[in-house]
Write an enzyme that holds these catalytic residues in place. Structure first.
Site, mmCIF file in Angstrom:
data_model
loop_
_atom_site.group_PDB
_atom_site.id
_atom_site.type_symbol
_atom_site.label_atom_id
_atom_site.label_comp_id
_atom_site.label_asym_id
_atom_site.label_seq_id
_atom_site.Cartn_x
_atom_site.Cartn_y
_atom_site.Cartn_z
ATOM 1 N N CYS A 1 20.515 -17.480 31.244
ATOM 2 C CA CYS A 1 19.567 -17.440 32.378
ATOM 3 C C CYS A 1 20.019 -16.539 33.519
ATOM 4 O O CYS A 1 19.224 -16.194 34.390
ATOM 5 C CB CYS A 1 19.325 -18.846 32.900
ATOM 6 S SG CYS A 1 18.600 -19.909 31.646
ATOM 7 N N HIS B 1 16.137 -18.702 39.961
ATOM 8 C CA HIS B 1 15.885 -18.976 38.544
ATOM 9 C C HIS B 1 15.022 -20.238 38.454
ATOM 10 O O HIS B 1 15.227 -21.200 39.201
ATOM 11 C CB HIS B 1 17.217 -19.173 37.820
ATOM 12 C CG HIS B 1 17.047 -19.582 36.379
ATOM 13 N ND1 HIS B 1 16.220 -18.909 35.524
ATOM 14 C CD2 HIS B 1 17.579 -20.618 35.672
ATOM 15 C CE1 HIS B 1 16.255 -19.498 34.337
ATOM 16 N NE2 HIS B 1 17.064 -20.532 34.412
ATOM 17 N N ASN C 1 10.647 -22.355 32.195
ATOM 18 C CA ASN C 1 11.883 -21.574 32.247
ATOM 19 C C ASN C 1 11.841 -20.498 31.158
ATOM 20 O O ASN C 1 12.027 -20.797 29.979
ATOM 21 C CB ASN C 1 13.064 -22.534 32.026
ATOM 22 C CG ASN C 1 14.412 -21.840 32.054
ATOM 23 O OD1 ASN C 1 14.484 -20.608 32.139
ATOM 24 N ND2 ASN C 1 15.471 -22.622 31.977
HETATM 25 O O1 UT7 Z 1 18.095 -22.672 32.636
HETATM 26 C C1 UT7 Z 1 19.296 -22.928 31.999
HETATM 27 C C2 UT7 Z 1 20.002 -24.078 32.578
HETATM 28 N N1 UT7 Z 1 19.288 -25.296 32.340
HETATM 29 C C3 UT7 Z 1 18.994 -26.104 33.336
HETATM 30 O O2 UT7 Z 1 19.239 -25.804 34.473
HETATM 31 C C4 UT7 Z 1 18.395 -27.453 32.992
HETATM 32 C C5 UT7 Z 1 19.102 -28.537 33.745
HETATM 33 N N2 UT7 Z 1 18.677 -29.862 33.366
HETATM 34 C C6 UT7 Z 1 17.480 -30.383 33.701
HETATM 35 O O3 UT7 Z 1 16.640 -29.716 34.286
HETATM 36 C C7 UT7 Z 1 17.226 -31.827 33.394
HETATM 37 O O4 UT7 Z 1 18.422 -32.425 32.997
HETATM 38 C C8 UT7 Z 1 16.146 -32.083 32.301
HETATM 39 C C9 UT7 Z 1 14.773 -31.712 32.839
HETATM 40 C C10 UT7 Z 1 16.443 -31.267 31.051
HETATM 41 C C11 UT7 Z 1 16.119 -33.560 31.956
HETATM 42 O O5 UT7 Z 1 15.886 -34.315 33.145
HETATM 43 P P1 UT7 Z 1 16.848 -35.521 33.565
HETATM 44 O O6 UT7 Z 1 16.313 -36.064 34.813
HETATM 45 O O7 UT7 Z 1 18.261 -35.017 33.578
HETATM 46 O O8 UT7 Z 1 16.620 -36.540 32.398
HETATM 47 P P2 UT7 Z 1 17.699 -37.261 31.474
HETATM 48 O O9 UT7 Z 1 18.089 -36.369 30.354
HETATM 49 O O10 UT7 Z 1 18.767 -37.856 32.324
HETATM 50 O O11 UT7 Z 1 16.845 -38.455 30.908
HETATM 51 C C12 UT7 Z 1 16.372 -39.542 31.750
HETATM 52 C C13 UT7 Z 1 15.486 -40.458 30.937
HETATM 53 C C14 UT7 Z 1 16.096 -40.878 29.605
HETATM 54 O O12 UT7 Z 1 15.649 -42.174 29.301
HETATM 55 P P3 UT7 Z 1 16.557 -43.474 29.609
HETATM 56 O O13 UT7 Z 1 17.825 -43.272 28.851
HETATM 57 O O14 UT7 Z 1 16.769 -43.487 31.096
HETATM 58 O O15 UT7 Z 1 15.710 -44.596 29.112
HETATM 59 C C15 UT7 Z 1 15.525 -39.936 28.612
HETATM 60 O O16 UT7 Z 1 15.488 -40.438 27.324
HETATM 61 O O17 UT7 Z 1 14.264 -39.770 30.589
HETATM 62 C C16 UT7 Z 1 14.120 -39.744 29.156
HETATM 63 N N3 UT7 Z 1 13.525 -38.472 28.799
HETATM 64 C C17 UT7 Z 1 12.201 -38.271 28.767
HETATM 65 N N4 UT7 Z 1 11.155 -39.093 28.969
HETATM 66 C C18 UT7 Z 1 9.927 -38.577 28.864
HETATM 67 C C19 UT7 Z 1 14.154 -37.298 28.535
HETATM 68 N N5 UT7 Z 1 13.255 -36.341 28.292
HETATM 69 C C20 UT7 Z 1 12.036 -36.917 28.436
HETATM 70 C C21 UT7 Z 1 10.720 -36.420 28.327
HETATM 71 N N6 UT7 Z 1 9.706 -37.274 28.554
HETATM 72 N N7 UT7 Z 1 10.446 -35.129 28.038
#
Ligand code: UT7
Length: 329
Positions: free
Chosen positions: A116, A256, A286
């Site tokens: 990125c 970004h 993204n």
């Molecule tokens: O560009 C290159 C660099 N990349 C980035 O900068 C991305 C950085 N990361 C992020 O933007 C975020 O971590 C994500 C958007 C990818 C994920 O968001 P998050 O707030 O970190 O979610 P998480 O992975 O901590 O998941 C939280 C909860 C989980 O459920 P439990 O364990 O709390 O019950 C996941 O299973 O949300 C759940 N979950 C979803 N639920 C509905 C994860 N993905 C989804 C989804 N829809 N798509």
């Protein structure tokens, strides 16, 4: 001797027509528009469809716009650098494909791989060629067909990416406009948290790697988020500090577009107001190497000569960086 700066003198961009909305994704994976919108700021993204189409096909459209806008003979372009994580082929470089398709017969070209942050790495590299005085017309392309490496069964990863490509023309400027400063950083230890497991020389493609879905993006979202949110903000602040820029001096932040929450953290660290931040994540998601030039492309008509612009990125590698430039037109 008067200092030569590399100035952006034209911008082009292209996003595919096909829209994949959050509601469309909710039919494929267990997610919802509400979850994606509140966690990332994304509402929809574009997907490049069509047999045999790759990153170069989007790049060609973006670069062609520049040639048309500036009425430039393709033979005048001396160098094209392409930042991409989804090259058309492992080799040759996508830059070679683009120069061939556009008839840039006098240009040499190569790719830069910095995920990125690739566009900033490429912009900084390209600017060096201009600053020597030897090169007069250099094109920098940033873009990705992320849909080609997305696992549409992995709901935490597939929801944030999209396809798109942008390009800029760099020309020499001796009036103080153009790229003033860049800070680029990397930390390879971060590769554990964001990578593609197979398809490289460490783990070449086999039936097993395909079956195990190892040719897709692997991302530990939360960990990447933690690094991104501090490093992108820190590096944007660092470039302001070392160029004595206050929040009032900055006309635009071009961040970004990975997650709206990361963008907000960067803006807050810089102390600037929301109206100075280019945000199109809600429409394109993204696009990896495409995010920064696509912002410039969309905002081009609102930019004024002399605007102080800070670009900032964070991505796989880990890689991150910021560039400060004075808009030249
Ligand atoms: O560009 C290159 C660099 N990349 C980035 O900068 C991305 C950085 N990361 C992020 O933007 C975020 O971590 C994500 C958007 C990818 C994920 O968001 P998050 O707030 O970190 O979610 P998480 O992975 O901590 O998941 C939280 C909860 C989980 O459920 P439990 O364990 O709390 O019950 C996941 O299973 O949300 C759940 N979950 C979803 N639920 C509905 C994860 N993905 C989804 C989804 N829809 N798509």
């Amino acid at each position: 001797m008067t200092k030569i700066h590399a100035a952006i003198t034209a911008v082009g961009g292209y996003v595919p027509e096909d829209v994949l909305s959050n509601d469309d994704l909710a039919k494929i994976v267990d997610t919802s528009d509400e979850w994606i919108t509140t966690r990332t700021g994304i509402k929809e993204r574009r997907i490049l469809k069509g047999e045999g189409l790759g990153t170069s096909d989007m790049a060609v459209k973006a670069v062609q716009q520049i040639l048309d806008k500036k009425n430039i003979d393709p033979l005048e372009i001396e160098l094209l650098i392409c930042a991409t994580t989804t090259p058309d082929y492992t080799f040759p470089a996508t830059a070679n494909v683009i120069t061939d398709k556009l008839g840039l017969k006098n240009a040499f070209g190569y790719d830069i791989s910095a995920a990125c942050s690739g566009f900033l790495y490429a912009l900084t590299t390209a600017s060096q060629f201009i600053e020597t005085g030897k090169y007069k017309k250099v094109i920098v392309v940033g873009g990705d067909k992320m849909s080609s490496i997305l696992n549409f069964e992995d709901r935490t990863t597939c929801i944030i990416f999209g396809d798109g490509c942008g390009a800029v023309l760099l020309e020499p400027n001796t009036d103080g406009f153009g790229i003033i400063d860049s800070v680029l950083k990397s930390d390879g230890a971060g590769r554990a948290h964001l990578h593609q497991k197979a398809g490289g020389s460490v783990k070449p493609a086999t039936v097993e790697t395909v079956m195990a879905k190892e040719h897709f993006v692997y991302q530990e979202g939360q960990t990447v988020f933690k690094f991104a949110v501090t490093n992108m903000a820190d590096v944007a602040y660092e470039i302001m500090q070392r160029n004595n820029l206050t929040e009032n001096d900055v006309a635009w932040l071009v961040p970004h577009q990975a997650n709206k929450r990361i963008i907000d953290a960067t803006r807050e660290r810089m102390g600037i107001t929301e109206d100075k931040v280019m945000i199109n994540i809600q429409r394109y998601g993204n696009t990896t190497n495409g995010t920064l030039p696509l912002c410039l492309w969309e905002w081009e008509s609102r930019l004024n000569k002399g605007d102080n612009i800070v670009l900032a990125a964070f991505g796989g590698g880990f890689t991150w960086g910021a560039t400060y430039l004075k808009w030249a037109y």
